[in-house]
Design a protein around this motif. Structure first.
Motif, PDB file in Angstrom:
ATOM      1  N   PRO A 514       0.796  -1.228   0.000  1.00 44.37           N
ATOM      2  CA  PRO A 514       0.000   0.000   0.000  1.00 44.37           C
ATOM      3  C   PRO A 514       0.828   1.278   0.000  1.00 44.37           C
ATOM      4  O   PRO A 514       0.373   2.293  -0.502  1.00 44.37           O
ATOM      5  CB  PRO A 514      -0.833  -0.113   1.274  1.00 44.37           C
ATOM      6  CG  PRO A 514      -0.112  -1.098   2.136  1.00 44.37           C
ATOM      7  CD  PRO A 514       0.553  -2.045   1.189  1.00 44.37           C
ATOM      8  N   THR A 515       2.032   1.225   0.563  1.00 39.43           N
ATOM      9  CA  THR A 515       2.851   2.445   0.539  1.00 39.43           C
ATOM     10  C   THR A 515       3.137   2.880  -0.895  1.00 39.43           C
ATOM     11  O   THR A 515       3.260   4.071  -1.167  1.00 39.43           O
ATOM     12  CB  THR A 515       4.209   2.227   1.241  1.00 39.43           C
ATOM     13  OG1 THR A 515       4.893   1.122   0.622  1.00 39.43           O
ATOM     14  CG2 THR A 515       4.030   1.938   2.729  1.00 39.43           C
ATOM     15  N   HIS A 516       3.252   1.908  -1.789  1.00 30.77           N
ATOM     16  CA  HIS A 516       3.672   2.203  -3.158  1.00 30.77           C
ATOM     17  C   HIS A 516       2.508   2.211  -4.156  1.00 30.77           C
ATOM     18  O   HIS A 516       2.737   2.373  -5.351  1.00 30.77           O
ATOM     19  CB  HIS A 516       4.717   1.176  -3.618  1.00 30.77           C
ATOM     20  CG  HIS A 516       6.083   1.439  -3.041  1.00 30.77           C
ATOM     21  ND1 HIS A 516       6.301   1.591  -1.691  1.00 30.77           N
ATOM     22  CD2 HIS A 516       7.300   1.587  -3.634  1.00 30.77           C
ATOM     23  CE1 HIS A 516       7.598   1.808  -1.483  1.00 30.77           C
ATOM     24  NE2 HIS A 516       8.213   1.821  -2.633  1.00 30.77           N
ATOM     25  N   GLN A 517       1.288   1.990  -3.672  1.00 32.64           N
ATOM     26  CA  GLN A 517       0.144   1.923  -4.585  1.00 32.64           C
ATOM     27  C   GLN A 517      -0.665   3.222  -4.516  1.00 32.64           C
ATOM     28  O   GLN A 517      -1.361   3.468  -3.533  1.00 32.64           O
ATOM     29  CB  GLN A 517      -0.736   0.717  -4.209  1.00 32.64           C
ATOM     30  CG  GLN A 517      -0.027  -0.619  -4.445  1.00 32.64           C
ATOM     31  CD  GLN A 517      -0.645  -1.771  -3.675  1.00 32.64           C
ATOM     32  OE1 GLN A 517      -1.645  -1.601  -2.964  1.00 32.64           O
ATOM     33  NE2 GLN A 517      -0.048  -2.951  -3.783  1.00 32.64           N
TER      34      GLN A 517
END
Lengths: 731, 731
Positions: A514-517
């Protein structure tokens, strides 16, 4: 009256590399003219600053007053420019990173003879009018302003971009005895820009590239809005700049000692091998009762204090906006010299074009903002694009490699993800300090490091350099563009062209989690005026996105690309990307039961969903690809209704971002109602409900609930009835 | 097999301040146990890293292998924690700023005895499953992870926030012989986080505050994704950290020399007066055929290479996920010691509560995440709020001063705009290094400097410190929150509570011009999951916004406040802010001809517009204030339709941001279709069409075009027919 004494410029050099200390007590050069006139000039600037802020009781007088001598040195002695032609290509550039001090720049543009900057124009600073050019921060639209600045730290990075541009152009076009590009970039900064992360990133970059054509002038007044700077900022700034590969000079009395400033600037111009930082101690609001305090930073002084300042400086307190003729005389030289410089350069350029016709023609083409003729035809046609599924980041690489290598206009780079974003090509040369052995300044592949914010802010400088001569292309993972959001916004505000390659969009990122989405960030880019946020469905639309971005000289573009493979779709058409949305499946003449709108990697899923709805439910289904919402909104209403017949057809939007914004087009949507998750993308698509089977099931259930009571047709939902078809519970 | 040799930890100290060099050749302390076991442990970690990435052919093996010795030193010797209770308040904290190296952390959590972190759980790293805890980046939800990290640079600033929290709690509650809070914050960083602006801002802040409870461990492997680090990053990092007020230690063989690492950590724990930076040279992917290259950074090694690594390290290449019992034995001590530490602390705490009942009770309340009882009743009621128009930034100050000064839970600050954002109060103490004379560590007014990004990232650390014990309140001008957007997003992802005071919203900024006038950014915050973007209409709604933000322990909130004065409105109600939208003018039971939806400073303008439409056009007009769209969307459909009857009434949205998102509720809107302009706000409102007279004219003209053919009622526009009522041409 504040004395203008001759003081010294101390030279600091990294002991480990050189250890020498240049001219500790330098002689003042002969350049500085009579002291009395200088005092008059500097004090005139101060009084103008006080008056112009007092006039409408607002603005930033402190720096105008404190840095008047610095500005005098710059515009009268140190910078090379032609007031009659602010666009002269070989001028020195000046960037006011401390944009709130714009009044100082406006006064100098006036005094140094820029025709547009009349005293009447300057008087419109903070005036209740819409037609002034003396805006609250400097704006690129007006002569003598290189870029719009004011968001702190941006200007330093912009200046780095301009210095990169000059280095690259010089390395590409200069020939023996033909120094076509040979100038300096001057950037004026306060402590604010030095504290900001983007400023620090830019300083580190400039040191790495050894940009010795860049001079950063630090107005070190030790005062911030909230008080003394040491309440929050206690870096040893000189040591810090040295640690990042800069020469460091110092001037101890920068509010008064014009000779020392000019001398430091002379030294700075001669230094090579590193960019130069000049730490100039000044007194903010000098002459005011509140000098040396935060009170003079961003507020008018008040009538009484303005009068006191004038009296102390030997001016008539009753006279406002007073400029003695001697002051104008003092600056007359700038116009004469400027005209001569440009005229000499024009001669040089004419000779250059004869001696080097090919380079001359290319240089001229770029000055005219044109790309190499016939570039569009070099893009592979749809039938030559890969038939097997490919990530759009890969197919973007194919397009890039078909136009970028041969045209020097393109200046390409990445934030340490060159191979992953597919912006590299065979035979590319890196933009590097030649001494590193990694490349040279003619290189067009830029290693920006893990500094996304400064990358984009520098690209704004590149794009603003003779607007159109350089097309910056930068790349990183999509979510890291959020780090650069302020600079993306500034590019839009300035209407600069660049292409941002943002790979790894949506939940397709997969395992990184989720950090990168990105879930919400793309919606900011859609809402931003003057910005092309393009999410192409496949390789064909990637080609369309490139064409649109390159043809649109007035907007920055960001290409939102996938990490994961997507198929080449039958219905996509590069030439229709410019309309923002178009039909990729279904008959334009038939009103569909259901219209699916999708973007990027979800268009293929929408096509598959449509097939299921046709087979299982007997619906007529249309699929619309909408790569660029803003362009669609700008189409005539007839076109929009022909593509999305929302008054007759049920319309569903499909995109794994938040649904925010989609109710404008759709009656229901399949979107993310939470952040993402860490798992392979195929698992995530199923989990969050974006599998075609699930989509078809959800859509048909919802559609059936909208059956008209007569069984024929649909009860079309109205505004305010938008339904989320997927309710996922992620983070 | 890689040798584990004893090497030295070199100590560097800023020569200008101390000049001494500690223990250049320190003796290895007795702590390090037998060498063979150490080798086995470190090599086990390496092989696990290789296996776990190879398993699903993805992940980041390089750092696991290169930094295995560092991790062993941390979890086995240097950190103080209790695996059985990861929430023990006086534990050392570990933050993995290089979040992509999470597998290393997971392995250590497993080996050091955290019950949740079984080998089976770790094996789910990159597995095609939704139920794992070994996410692609560390996630706050899981034991032993302090904060979700992975966006580069964030973790350093998070760690600064945790260190601030510990300093503040210690200064507030520790008593003679009662060191209630006494621990270290360890942050593990790669070069990426050091290049990022937010990391640099945080480092500068930590140096300024002399946070000597913070230890930054630099895994200096000289390799980045794209190759050798010197292609893009050539700072003298040690000198840079020293220039920002840090102690600097160095370890030369950090991949193997466990003794030297442990020794450096011991030294770091003893050093005072400054935070400590430990520059540890390592070899990324050590043992792999591609060691020391970008190839081992973010990709599995391949079956053959994994086998080679194992063979070289003396492991059976056929055995996967092998952990010898000796390895578990080696870490047994951590569980025993951890239990003892916590037990000792519990005793101390019991005695503390008896000796200092007041402080003890307060400490306990804060650990339970509660605010001081009765805080809500301390807010001034509506009748006591100022009657004359006031900026909402000012009235927010009134609310702040009614609850913040007396409750130590609140930790308040600004990015150098304390007075302008009204977050100061009489008698406040600054959070400062006591040696500066500006305050001390018990202070709760924080001077973050002009570092918005690190301010918010640090606040995430504060908010995550025993979640709920501290309520960070930060402030700056609205547009500068865009600099902190990645950290605002991370707060939402982590579900942390804070209040962001964002003053100077919309074109109401006025003279500072388009650079400072947010047009699109607020829409990002509306689209962001788990985030409260609240735009209160007046002082009463400001009170409601504060109440909502403080009661919502699972969401960060941003209060969007005006620079310019707004009146206190008759219809506003603090208790209705929680519904997201409600009626401020008009009868709920009567269907209006026109419903105006407005937010913030435009609600008053909508009320005035409504009066004009009533007087001039005879319309029944309702005005809805919608301070928080996300909350409105979460209401039952009955409530939503009762407030905005969009199937019967014409609905117009009014807000000087881009219209993006408003078509969900409205049939037409008065919004910004460009960036703003530099002029006084009253001029801008008129120019861009937001004067009530113009609004009423535009709305009535549009409404009349929707008259039903029978003259009674309206033809309500459908989805897809949203109209922009104002077409402004700004930048």
């Amino acid at each position: 009256m504040s004395p203008i004494a001759t003081s010294t410029a101390h030279y600091h050099e990294d002991a480990s590399s050189h250890g020498k200390e240049l001219s500790k007590n330098p002689h003042v050069t002969g350049k500085v003219s009579g002291k009395e006139t200088e005092k008059l000039v500097i004090n005139t600037i101060r009084c103008l600053g006080a008056d112009l802020c007092q006039q409408y009781k607002g603005g930033h007088p402190g720096t105008v007053m404190g840095a008047a001598a610095i500005a005098t040195a710059l515009w009268r002695y140190s910078m090379r420019y032609n007031p009659a032609n602010p666009e002269w290509v070989n001028r020195d550039r000046f960037v006011l990173s401390a944009g709130h001090a714009c009044l100082l720049q406006y006064i100098m543009l006036h005094l140094s003879g820029y025709p547009t900057w009349t005293l009447d124009q300057i008087k419109k600073y903070h005036a209740p009018t819409m037609d002034g050019i003396a805006a609250g921060h400097p704006e690129i639209e007006f002569p003598g302003v290189e870029l719009t600045t004011g968001l702190l730290g941006q200007g330093i990075a912009n200046a780095v971009g301009l210095a990169m541009a000059n280095k690259n152009m010089a390395a590409t076009y200069n020939k023996q005895d033909f120094p076509l590009i040979e100038n300096k970039v001057w950037c004026f900064t306060g402590d604010g820009c030095l504290q900001e992360g983007v400023g620090q990133e830019a300083i580190s970059m400039a040191g790495h590239w050894a940009l010795d054509n860049l001079i950063l002038v630090y107005d070190n007044n030790s005062v911030t809005v909230d008080g003394n700077i040491d309440i929050c900022f206690t870096d040893d700034t000189n040591a810090k700049l040295q640690s990042m590969g800069w020469h460091v000079l110092e001037v101890s009395d920068g509010s008064n000692d014009l000779a020392a400033i000019v001398d430091a600037f002379d030294q700075a111009k001669k230094l090579t091998g590193k960019p130069v930082f000049i730490n100039i101690k000044t007194i903010i609001g000098i002459g005011s009762a509140n000098q040396n305090s935060g009170k003079v930073h961003g507020a008018a002084l008040g009538e009484d204090d303005v009068a006191n300042v004038k009296t102390a400086l030997g001016f008539d307190p009753k006279q406002k906006f007073f400029v003695d003729d001697k002051v104008y005389d003092y600056f007359k030289d700038t116009t004469t010299k400027g005209a001569q410089w440009e005229s000499d350069w024009n001669d040089l350029y004419e000779r250059y074009k004869k001696a080097y016709p090919k380079e001359g023609a290319e240089f001229q083409r770029r000055l005219e903002g044109k790309l190499e003729e016939g570039w569009e035809s070099k893009l592979p046609p749809k039938e030559s694009l890969p038939k097997d599924p490919k990530a759009t980041r890969q197919t973007s690489g194919i397009i890039l490699r078909s136009v970028v290598p041969q045209d020097n206009s393109f200046f390409v780079g990445s934030a340490d993800l060159c191979e992953s974003t597919f912006v590299n090509w065979d035979g590319m040369v890196e933009f590097q300090n030649p001494e590193t052995g990694y490349g040279d300044y003619s290189g067009r592949q830029v290693r920006y490091g893990i500094r996304e914010h400064a990358m984009v802010a520098a690209a704004n400088g590149l794009a603003a350099w003779q607007k159109g001569a350089i097309v910056p292309i930068m790349s990183s993972y999509f979510i890291f563009w959020l780090y650069a959001a302020p600079s993306l916004r500034m590019a839009a505000l300035m209407k600069l062209r660049f292409i941002a390659i943002a790979t790894h969009d949506s939940i397709g990122v997969g395992e990184d989690g989720p950090t990168h989405q990105p879930i919400a960030f793309p919606l900011f880019l859609r809402a931003l005026p003057n910005f092309n946020y393009i999410r192409p469905a496949d390789a064909e639309e990637v080609a369309g996105a490139w064409i649109l971005s390159l043809k649109d000289a007035e907007h920055p573009s960001l290409l939102s690309l996938t990490r994961q493979p997507v198929p080449l779709l039958e219905g996509t058409d590069r030439n229709k990307v410019q309309y923002g949305a178009y039909i990729v499946k279904g008959d334009e003449k038939e009103v569909p039961d259901v219209t699916l709108i999708a973007t990027g990697s979800e268009v293929a899923r929408a096509v598959d969903t449509a097939k299921l709805l046709e087979e299982q439910n007997g619906y007529r289904v249309r699929v619309v690809s909408m790569p660029l919402t803003a362009r669609f909104d700008a189409q005539p209403v007839e076109y929009r209704r022909s593509i999305i017949p929302s008054s007759k057809s049920l319309v569903v939007s499909i995109e794994p971002y938040a649904s925010f914004g989609w109710a404008k087009y759709a009656h229901a949507g399949a979107h993310m109602t939470s952040f993402g998750h860490s798992a392979p993308y195929s698992v995530l698509y199923e989990h969050f409900g974006f599998g075609p089977k699930n989509l078809a099931a959800k859509i048909s259930t919802w559609a059936e609930s909208k059956r008209a009571s007569d069984g024929k047709g649909w009860e079309i939902p109205g505004v305010g009835e938008f339904e989320e078809l997927l309710l996922n519970k992620g983070h």
